[in-house]
Design a protein around this motif. Structure first.
Motif, PDB file in Angstrom:
ATOM      1  N   HIS A 387       1.080   1.124   8.237  1.00 40.58           N
ATOM      2  CA  HIS A 387       2.505   0.882   7.953  1.00 40.58           C
ATOM      3  C   HIS A 387       2.727   0.717   6.450  1.00 40.58           C
ATOM      4  CE1 HIS A 387       4.821   0.328  11.759  1.00 40.58           C
ATOM      5  NE2 HIS A 387       3.586   0.287  12.276  1.00 40.58           N
ATOM      6  N   ALA A 388       1.848  -0.031   5.799  1.00 44.21           N
ATOM      7  CA  ALA A 388       1.992  -0.213   4.352  1.00 44.21           C
ATOM      8  C   ALA A 388       1.847   1.114   3.627  1.00 44.21           C
ATOM      9  CB  ALA A 388       0.946  -1.211   3.848  1.00 44.21           C
ATOM     10  N   GLY A 389       0.896   1.936   4.070  1.00 44.76           N
ATOM     11  CA  GLY A 389       0.729   3.243   3.448  1.00 44.76           C
ATOM     12  C   GLY A 389       1.939   4.127   3.652  1.00 44.76           C
ATOM     13  N   ALA A 390       2.537   4.064   4.858  1.00 42.93           N
ATOM     14  CA  ALA A 390       3.740   4.868   5.111  1.00 42.93           C
ATOM     15  C   ALA A 390       4.895   4.441   4.218  1.00 42.93           C
ATOM     16  CB  ALA A 390       4.133   4.742   6.584  1.00 42.93           C
ATOM     17  N   ALA A 391       4.893   3.164   3.793  1.00 44.00           N
ATOM     18  CA  ALA A 391       5.934   2.643   2.897  1.00 44.00           C
ATOM     19  C   ALA A 391       5.525   2.765   1.430  1.00 44.00           C
ATOM     20  CB  ALA A 391       6.218   1.187   3.250  1.00 44.00           C
ATOM     21  N   ASP A 392       4.421   3.485   1.172  1.00 41.80           N
ATOM     22  CA  ASP A 392       3.902   3.688  -0.198  1.00 41.80           C
ATOM     23  C   ASP A 392       3.493   2.388  -0.875  1.00 41.80           C
ATOM     24  OD1 ASP A 392       4.142   6.470  -0.138  1.00 41.80           O
ATOM     25  OD2 ASP A 392       6.244   6.400  -0.761  1.00 41.80           O
ATOM     26  N   ASP A 393       3.185   1.366  -0.085  1.00 38.15           N
ATOM     27  CA  ASP A 393       2.654   0.125  -0.645  1.00 38.15           C
ATOM     28  C   ASP A 393       1.129   0.215  -0.558  1.00 38.15           C
ATOM     29  OD1 ASP A 393       1.935  -2.418  -1.408  1.00 38.15           O
ATOM     30  OD2 ASP A 393       3.466  -3.429  -0.206  1.00 38.15           O
ATOM     31  N   HIS A 394       0.532   0.943  -1.485  1.00 36.95           N
ATOM     32  CA  HIS A 394      -0.885   1.248  -1.398  1.00 36.95           C
ATOM     33  C   HIS A 394      -1.759   0.018  -1.632  1.00 36.95           C
ATOM     34  CE1 HIS A 394       0.393   5.310  -1.032  1.00 36.95           C
ATOM     35  NE2 HIS A 394       0.876   5.380  -2.267  1.00 36.95           N
ATOM     36  N   ALA A 395      -1.267  -0.933  -2.416  1.00 32.72           N
ATOM     37  CA  ALA A 395      -2.042  -2.156  -2.654  1.00 32.72           C
ATOM     38  C   ALA A 395      -2.167  -2.971  -1.370  1.00 32.72           C
ATOM     39  CB  ALA A 395      -1.383  -2.984  -3.752  1.00 32.72           C
ATOM     40  N   LEU A 396      -1.054  -3.126  -0.639  1.00 29.45           N
ATOM     41  CA  LEU A 396      -1.103  -3.872   0.613  1.00 29.45           C
ATOM     42  C   LEU A 396      -1.935  -3.126   1.653  1.00 29.45           C
ATOM     43  CD1 LEU A 396      -0.236  -6.209   2.403  1.00 29.45           C
ATOM     44  CD2 LEU A 396       1.877  -4.950   2.931  1.00 29.45           C
ATOM     45  N   ALA A 397      -1.787  -1.801   1.684  1.00 33.23           N
ATOM     46  CA  ALA A 397      -2.575  -1.013   2.632  1.00 33.23           C
ATOM     47  C   ALA A 397      -4.068  -1.219   2.387  1.00 33.23           C
ATOM     48  CB  ALA A 397      -2.208   0.463   2.514  1.00 33.23           C
ATOM     49  N   LEU A 398      -4.470  -1.211   1.122  1.00 33.83           N
ATOM     50  CA  LEU A 398      -5.879  -1.410   0.780  1.00 33.83           C
ATOM     51  C   LEU A 398      -6.342  -2.814   1.158  1.00 33.83           C
ATOM     52  CD1 LEU A 398      -8.470  -0.375  -0.516  1.00 33.83           C
ATOM     53  CD2 LEU A 398      -7.570  -1.129  -2.737  1.00 33.83           C
ATOM     54  N   GLU A 399      -5.496  -3.812   0.916  1.00 34.25           N
ATOM     55  CA  GLU A 399      -5.857  -5.194   1.265  1.00 34.25           C
ATOM     56  C   GLU A 399      -6.116  -5.322   2.758  1.00 34.25           C
ATOM     57  OE1 GLU A 399      -3.613  -9.497   1.518  1.00 34.25           O
ATOM     58  OE2 GLU A 399      -3.043  -8.134  -0.108  1.00 34.25           O
ATOM     59  N   ARG A 400      -5.252  -4.705   3.566  1.00 30.56           N
ATOM     60  CA  ARG A 400      -5.422  -4.781   5.021  1.00 30.56           C
ATOM     61  C   ARG A 400      -6.676  -4.014   5.456  1.00 30.56           C
ATOM     62  NH1 ARG A 400      -2.731  -8.455   4.457  1.00 30.56           N
ATOM     63  NH2 ARG A 400      -0.669  -8.898   5.315  1.00 30.56           N
TER      64      ARG A 400
END
Length: 620
Positions: A387-400
């Motif tokens: 979901h974070a990646g789909a929203a272009d929040d790559h930092a949060l996506a990586l953290e998860r």
């Protein structure tokens, strides 16, 4: 007595049908029944049950009388209820569970036979999916402090319940304590060792799980105990699957389902891991055609949902996972609910239905709070990364994604086995090259163990190609994945290849790869993924084309999936859910899921209204 009956016939209360006398109307029967004092009523029911058995009828035919007429301490009633339960357990475990629960109520607490009845009740309740009730029954019996031999049998019976509740660690601790206490018979000891192997299959020490499973299998064969045989094969199959040894897992699960057909869903899923979807389809068709109820329907639907998902049939896969959740709610056994919501949310992301995807993410988090085990936690964290990646929040996506990686390797790889390419992209976009390398290495190790599985070898080449930015490896991954059955994996590899080709200035080749990817995604209903491929085509310099059909509307005839339309037409033609299921070779529960969606999307609340809507749609 004969005179009284003659009088009842003359008064038109009873009718003489030759071999029997019947009440002329059910209201008359009810009136007479209501006038009988309760104590006499119970005695008559008990006598009727005895007469039926004496006349040679099956115990199940006397059950309705036993349930009404038996009193605590009635050993004959308990025996008949047990015999009836044994007869129906393979066909209708829920009825067997009810009969044995009643038999346990009729057995005085201090009577030793109560432990045997209770053990059978636990087994039946577990088979019926009533795991919480089974566990509570077992705990009450253990609180009476039975002898060691009896206690070990009860612990063995409870173990299947704990497994179904996904409490592997609790299961292992109980088994360790029970085995250490001693006193178990050889048969029970073999079962306990087999169950310990199953519990260990969820840990990191798979060699210990395999050793216990093989020892239990030898013991089971030597003493001829079928239950220990089944549990040992199941534990060994789970261990092989978790170790990535999919061919060995299929061999074990095939042997297991031959011994006990209830485990056919495990054989189906092992076929899927080997990319043998054709065999999986044949097994599913055979299982769906069975009318004896011997299969675990929730697990069967779970394996069917993965079959449809792997084949890119998103609509039917979602319906299967919805049905699984509904069935588990009915029996209060939330085995798959976290992961079902994770998959449904991922389907929403592929379709571009962000509202549905977010709704399912919230539902997955709520269900995780109820079952916060490592596997469920990893699944939800990975979904949050998507979901974070789909929203272009790559930092949060990586953290998860890093949180997923903090779990042990078994659960991490079990989760990422067919999704590892997405994990690598998240790592690369977040700038964590070391994590991407680690993920690619896991994919390569899995491929080395499964060199004949196109999905395994294709994903290994794809992830290594992503990490190395190697066009040739990405092209190789597409070639390998063409040999497999999973269109969504192939389309994702085509997008990676097309992107690399654009960056390399090889635009004509890029257009060819991306055009195929877009068409494959669109055919599966993955409209958001198709739109992303279309955007990349624009970067490649492809001519703008008319947009393909996007997501379906939410209401009206056009909102129905192909399967929902088939069900709607059959129901409008007068079919019941059962007869429609027989024609479509699916479960009646699946038909019910489709029909509920049809009613909601068409804003109807009766089959008559549905028939009118179907007729109008056919006229258009």
């Amino acid at each position: 007595m004969v005179g009284m009956l003659d009088e009842a016939v003359r008064a038109n209360v009873l009718a003489d049908e030759g071999d029997s006398l019947v009440f002329r109307h059910d209201l008359l029967r009810q009136a007479v029944y209501a006038d009988i004092p309760p104590a006499d009523r119970r005695a008559l029911h008990r006598e009727a049950a005895q007469q039926l058995v004496t006349a040679g009828h099956q115990p199940i035919e006397a059950v309705s009388h036993l349930l009404t007429g038996a009193l605590p301490g009635d050993e004959e009633a308990v025996l008949l209820l047990r015999r009836a339960a044994d007869d129906v357990l393979p066909v209708t475990p829920a009825l067997a569970a009810d009969l044995l629960t009643r038999a346990l109520e009729l057995t005085p607490p201090r009577r030793p036979s109560g432990f045997e009845v209770g053990e059978r009740a636990i087994v039946a309740l577990t088979r019926a999916g009533r795991n919480k009730e089974a566990l509570a029954t077992g705990e009450r019996l253990l609180a009476r402090q039975p002898p060691p031999a009896v206690s070990s049998r009860l612990q063995a019976a409870i173990s299947a319940t704990l497994w179904n509740l996904d409490r592997a660690e609790d299961l292992r601790h109980r088994l360790d304590a029970t085995l250490a206490a001693g006193g178990a018979s050889p048969e029970t000891a073999a079962r306990l060792r087999a169950l310990r192997a199953l519990a260990l299959s969820r840990g990191n020490d798979l060699s210990a799980a395999r050793a216990d499973g093989e020892a239990a299998l030898r013991e089971a064969v030597a003493i001829g105990d079928r239950e220990a045989h089944v549990q040992a094969l199941f534990g060994l199959g789970e261990t092989a699957l978790n170790a990535g040894e999919t061919a060995e897992a299929l061999r074990l699960f095939t042997t297991l389902s031959a011994v006990d057909p209830a485990y056919l869903p495990e054989e189906v899923m092992a076929c899927q891991h080997l990319d043998d979807f054709a065999r999986g389809e044949r097994l599913l068709a055979r299982a769906t055609g069975q009318k004896d109820g011997s299969l675990r329907e929730g697990m069967l639907l779970w394996s069917q949902g993965h079959q449809r998902l792997g084949l890119g049939q998103l609509d039917d896969a979602e319906a299967d996972f919805v049905t699984v959740e509904r069935l588990e709610n009915e029996v209060e056994a939330p085995v798959h609910q976290v992961n079902a919501r994770v998959i449904r949310s991922r389907i929403g992301l592929l379709r571009g239905d962000l509202a549905a995807a977010r709704h399912d993410l919230v539902a997955a988090r709520k269900r995780l709070a109820v079952k916060p085990n490592p596997g469920n936690t990893a699944a939800v964290r990975f979904l949050e990364a998507l979901h974070a990646g789909a929203a272009d929040d790559h930092a949060l996506a990586l953290e998860r994604l890093r949180e997923v990686q903090r779990h042990d390797g078994l659960l991490r790889w079990r989760l990422l086995r067919t999704w590892v390419d997405e994990a690598v992209r998240i790592a690369l976009r977040g700038g964590d090259r070391e994590l991407a390398e680690d993920l690619a290495a896991q994919a390569e190790a899995h491929a080395a163990r499964n060199p004949d599985v196109p999905t395994a070898t294709g994903l290994a080449a794809q992830t290594r190609g992503l990490v190395a930015n190697d066009v040739d490896l990405l092209g190789c991954s597409v070639t390998l994945l063409r040999g497999g059955p999973r269109p969504l994996n192939r389309a994702a590899a085509l997008v990676d290849l097309g992107t690399a080709l654009v960056n390399a200035g090889r635009r004509a080749e890029a257009v060819e790869a991306l055009t195929e990817a877009r068409a494959t995604f669109a055919e599966s209903g993955a409209h958001a993924a198709a739109a992303r491929a279309q955007g990349l085509l624009g970067r490649a310099g492809a001519r703008a084309r008319r947009a393909s059909a996007g997501p379906r509307p939410s209401q009206g005839w056009e909102a129905l999936t192909a399967s929902e339309r088939k069900v709607a037409r059959l129901v409008a033609a007068g079919h019941t859910n059962r007869s429609a299921a027989d024609l479509l070779v699916v479960s009646p529960h699946t038909v019910n899921t489709h029909l509920s969606a049809v009613f909601r999307k068409l804003s109807v609340n009766s089959r008559v209204q549905l028939t009118r809507v179907v007729a109008a749609s056919e006229d258009d």
